[in-house]
Design an enzyme around this catalytic site. Sequence first.
Site, short mmCIF file in Angstrom:
data_model
loop_
_atom_site.label_atom_id
_atom_site.label_comp_id
_atom_site.label_asym_id
_atom_site.label_seq_id
_atom_site.Cartn_x
_atom_site.Cartn_y
_atom_site.Cartn_z
N GLU A 31 -34.01 54.16 145.46
CA GLU A 31 -35.44 54.29 145.68
C GLU A 31 -35.74 55.79 145.64
OE1 GLU A 31 -38.64 52.84 149.01
OE2 GLU A 31 -36.56 52.30 149.29
N ARG A 257 -21.38 49.47 153.72
CA ARG A 257 -21.84 50.81 153.41
C ARG A 257 -20.90 51.85 154.01
NH1 ARG A 257 -27.07 52.91 154.27
NH2 ARG A 257 -27.89 51.04 153.39
N LYS A 267 -31.89 58.64 154.69
CA LYS A 267 -32.81 59.53 153.97
C LYS A 267 -33.97 59.93 154.87
CE LYS A 267 -32.68 56.92 150.06
NZ LYS A 267 -33.27 56.30 148.88
P1 ATP Z 1 -31.46 55.04 153.08
O1 ATP Z 1 -31.37 53.99 154.14
O2 ATP Z 1 -30.72 56.30 153.38
O3 ATP Z 1 -32.86 55.27 152.60
P2 ATP Z 1 -31.10 53.22 150.99
O4 ATP Z 1 -30.05 52.18 151.03
O5 ATP Z 1 -32.47 52.78 151.31
O6 ATP Z 1 -30.66 54.43 151.87
P3 ATP Z 1 -31.44 53.35 148.19
O7 ATP Z 1 -32.06 54.44 147.42
O8 ATP Z 1 -32.17 52.07 148.33
O9 ATP Z 1 -31.13 53.95 149.62
O10 ATP Z 1 -29.95 53.12 147.74
C1 ATP Z 1 -29.50 53.06 146.41
C2 ATP Z 1 -28.17 52.37 146.43
O11 ATP Z 1 -27.23 53.09 147.20
C3 ATP Z 1 -28.28 50.98 147.03
O12 ATP Z 1 -27.58 50.07 146.20
C4 ATP Z 1 -27.64 51.13 148.37
O13 ATP Z 1 -27.05 49.94 148.78
C5 ATP Z 1 -26.61 52.24 148.14
N1 ATP Z 1 -26.32 52.96 149.38
C6 ATP Z 1 -27.18 53.62 150.17
N2 ATP Z 1 -26.56 54.13 151.25
C7 ATP Z 1 -25.25 53.78 151.15
C8 ATP Z 1 -24.09 53.99 151.95
N3 ATP Z 1 -24.14 54.67 153.10
N4 ATP Z 1 -22.91 53.50 151.50
C9 ATP Z 1 -22.84 52.83 150.35
N5 ATP Z 1 -23.90 52.58 149.55
C10 ATP Z 1 -25.10 53.05 149.93
MG MG Z 2 -33.74 51.49 150.47
#
Ligand code: ATP
Ligand code: MG
Length: 545
Positions: A31, A257, A267
């Site tokens: 995102e 994760r 983020k």
């Molecule tokens: P945040 O909660 O920090 O905003 P998010 O999961 O919302 O992180 P996205 O931009 O939606 O962030 O993530 C893109 C991809 O990265 C998704 O497939 C997500 O599952 C993966 N991802 C995000 N954080 C992690 C993590 N700590 N470990 C492994 N994969 C991750």
């Molecule tokens: Mg997300």
Amino acid sequence: MSEFKNFIEDIIDNDLATGKVKTVCTRFPPEPNGYLHIGHAKSLCINFGIKQKYNGKCNLRFDDTNPSKEDTEYVESIKSDIEWLGFKWDKLLFASDYFDVMFDCAVKLIKKGLAYVSDETAEEIRLRRGTLTEPGQESPYRNRSVDENLKLFYEMRDGKYPDGSKVLRAKIDMASPNVNMRDPVIYRVLHATHHNTGDKWCIYPMYDFAHPIEDAHEGITHSICTLEFEDHRPLYDWVVNSCDFPNPKPQQIEFARLNITNTIMSKRYLKKLVDEGKVMGWDDPRMPTLSGLRRRGYPAAALRDFCERIGVAKANSEVEEAYLCSCVRDELNKTADRVMAVFDPLKVVLTNYEGTEELTVENNPNAQELTYRKVPFSKVIYIDKSDFALVPPPKYYRLKPDGVVRLKGAYIIHCDDVVLDGNGEVAELHCSVIPNSKSGDDTSGVKVKGVIQWVDAQTAVDVTVRKLQSLLTDVVDGVTDFNQRFNENSLKVVSAKAEKSLLNAKVEDKFQFMRVGYYVLDKDSKDGKPVFNEIVGLKDGFKPQ
Ligand code: ATP
Ligand code: MG
């Protein structure tokens, strides 16, 4: 890539063996609401690793279906971070490019009697949703006719209704034990300008509806996400099946994760630190963002190695920060040139040495191809104060009164005289160079046990060094909240005297300051005024269990 298969690869092997899937296709779906962090590196390594291993494809798809939080600055940073990590995407896509496809899917569901427009407020929907132990109640709008639903949905699209006044819900099962299946909202009214589609839309799809459509439309075979989406998988499958996408239908697979001790993986919180000015920006070298780690001097190869070594798990756990440092150190030990710098200088006058010379010193004993540099040497040098002891403890192999030590790449010196200042502190040393003791050509017969770094006083460069620690303090008394753990002392700026070869360094060049640690040249350096960030120390604090 390791020869051991993880559970995702087992699934893929099986799908290939049964002929269900011909070409493996994955995607990375960030995102664009912030910069990528080390957790994303894990997901990138899994998705792009599968592409490489199976000679498949991996798309970069920006999940930009939520218009309010997204920004093109983030889109650009995400692209450059992925390239830096060493990966190449096949297609570059935006989920918002599929708004028409998603709209058509919604219409299809309405026509099949599988979706209805509801006038309930968010609160009413929540109250009727039921609990984990009790079924939900059906919406009073659940039995609207297909024609009425179509008319209302088109009107929603055409801007007839204000935000929050109507939603489109999937018609599944209000008594399902899985709460996600109790007629989830799939479209909402939101009069907001989108960074890609502008004001074209005033209705936006919900993530759980949009994501499976994006995957299916693109021909993704394995849609890999983190564990919190496990309970959403039945809905994912429902959307894919109800919208009649062709085979092979995408399959959602969840993994744990990545969590690292004292490391922020949110983020939202990282953005807060940036917005409040607690750090120098998203690429502050203390930030766990990929751009921060890059500026910190962590090599991309070390991050890939780390993700490979920790493996892919199905249960959440926390990896020690020291493990990551250990991977960084292993990589730098192979690749970083050695140089000499003195953080706490003590002046040494070599009483029997006149003139100047350029010594030839090896850059990196571990490099595949050995290279050398010139290091100036003359009558006055600096050594580190910690390498001299007026009253040495037993087995002290560095310099002491009437003792000898080897200057790295140069000569053996003997300490003849210690000059004290008015407070009785060591002010300078008077030493003599042992004849015929030059490194690589030593016929002096003098035995030394200690080798120390030094710099030539006449040509030394003053460098600024940032010593860096985690942005979070350790968890004490169970307090895990990031807001209460901000480490006010995570940045300390010191200075050092370094050999003049460092004036030729370029931004992101990494060095081992001998016997001290690894350092990287920062972009804040000005002509003749280098600024270095500490990458990691030399000692490995990681003990594998
Ligand atoms: P945040 O909660 O920090 O905003 P998010 O999961 O919302 O992180 P996205 O931009 O939606 O962030 O993530 C893109 C991809 O990265 C998704 O497939 C997500 O599952 C993966 N991802 C995000 N954080 C992690 C993590 N700590 N470990 C492994 N994969 C991750
Ligand atoms: Mg997300």
